[in-house]
Design an enzyme around this catalytic site. Structure first.
Site, PDB file in Angstrom:
ATOM      1  N   GLU A 132      -2.603  -9.070  -0.896  1.00 12.05           N
ATOM      2  CA  GLU A 132      -4.042  -9.207  -0.695  1.00 12.05           C
ATOM      3  C   GLU A 132      -4.786  -9.199  -2.027  1.00 12.05           C
ATOM      4  OE1 GLU A 132      -5.131  -7.384   3.632  1.00 12.05           O
ATOM      5  OE2 GLU A 132      -4.195  -5.987   2.237  1.00 12.05           O
TER       6      GLU A 132
ATOM      7  N   GLY B  84      -0.849  -4.962   0.610  1.00 13.39           N
ATOM      8  CA  GLY B  84      -2.031  -4.854  -0.228  1.00 13.39           C
ATOM      9  C   GLY B  84      -1.870  -5.535  -1.570  1.00 13.39           C
TER      10      GLY B  84
ATOM     11  N   ALA C 147       0.839  -1.192   0.000  1.00 17.13           N
ATOM     12  CA  ALA C 147       0.000   0.000   0.000  1.00 17.13           C
ATOM     13  C   ALA C 147       0.879   1.248   0.000  1.00 17.13           C
ATOM     14  CB  ALA C 147      -0.911   0.001   1.222  1.00 17.13           C
TER      15      ALA C 147
ATOM     16  N   GLU D 201       3.277  -5.762   7.311  1.00 10.30           N
ATOM     17  CA  GLU D 201       2.579  -4.738   8.094  1.00 10.30           C
ATOM     18  C   GLU D 201       2.996  -4.696   9.548  1.00 10.30           C
ATOM     19  OE1 GLU D 201      -0.357  -5.482   4.684  1.00 10.30           O
ATOM     20  OE2 GLU D 201       1.228  -6.543   5.747  1.00 10.30           O
TER      21      GLU D 201
END
Length: 256
Positions: A110, A107, A64, A130
């Protein structure tokens, strides 16, 4: 005009390319909306039977965009509800394949896990870093990784923030195939092209039934499977497929 992605359609395959190579395709909120909107567009386009997601440059998506979140707080995030856009990916009915190379982190991982199948390069690095930022995955990472590889191994990767390579990801069922990077996209598109020859309604209802199996008892899943089996007997493709079999010819499926 799309700012962060590119889309194309070839041989009934919708191709979505993440296109922020200067930041290794890091995902910001506007980019996430573009990705999901493009998937929804492909899902409604009758000329598209299979969708492929890939990344431009050196990575699939390296995570991200941290600069976008650094000043957020719990209340602003709750009000923003930024992950609601990711929930829409699970509503895509057509097969979605990911061609993943380089880094697929946070992300980006994901997004790959949101796809139905993952084809990965030999040098791919997958993971959720993360925890090293004092946070955790928020767009389904803890859930999808656990369903892919089981509780103990998922916790190990999520707690350490380490990356996994292609061989370990394949061993634990996180990815489907390891492919040399120079032919990764071509091989993924080749597999997608095979799927475009299958009955579109069958592809769709098989995907529904398999996804149901992940979250329900065997009995409930079998009832759902049976309903979808019956539904396909109201399709023209079922009539064409069985007639073609009896006539010893290839079927011509139309998705009806």
């Amino acid at each position: 005009m799309k700012k962060y992605i590119k889309t194309a359609c070839d041989k009934n395959i919708g191709i979505l390319t993440l296109n922020r190579p200067e930041v290794l395709n890091a995902l910001n909120r506007e980019m996430a909306e573009e990705i999901v909107s493009a998937l929804e567009h492909f899902d409604q386009d009758d000329s598209v039977r299979v969708i492929v997601i890939t990344g431009s440059g050196k990575a699939f998506a390296a995570g991200a965009d941290i600069s976008e979140m650094v000043n957020d707080d719990a209340i602003s995030l709750e009000l923003l509800n930024q992950f609601a856009v990711w929930d829409r990916i699970s509503l895509i009915k057509k097969p979605v394949l990911a061609a993943v190379h380089g880094f697929a982190l946070g992300g980006g991982f994901e997004l790959a896990l949101s796809c139905d199948l993952i084809f990965a390069s030999e040098q791919v690095q997958l993971g959720f870093p993360e925890i090293k930022l004092g946070v955790m995955p928020g767009a389904g990472g803890t859930q999808r990784l656990t369903k892919s590889m089981g509780k103990a191994k998922a916790l190990e990767w999520l707690w350490t923030g380490d990356t996994m390579g292609a061989k370990e990801a394949l061993q634990y069922g996180v990815i489907n195939r390891i492919i040399p990077e120079e032919v990764l996209l071509d091989e993924t598109l080749g597999f997608a092209e095979k799927l475009t020859k299958q009955a579109p309604l069958s592809l769709r209802l098989i995907k529904e039934a398999v996804n149901k199996a992940v979250d329900t008892s065997i009995y409930e899943g079998m009832q759902f499977e049976r309903k979808n089996f019956y539904l396909l007997f109201s399709s023209l493709d079922q009539k064409e497929g069985m007639q073609a079999f009896l006539e010893k010819r290839l079927p011509k499926f139309e998705g009806r």
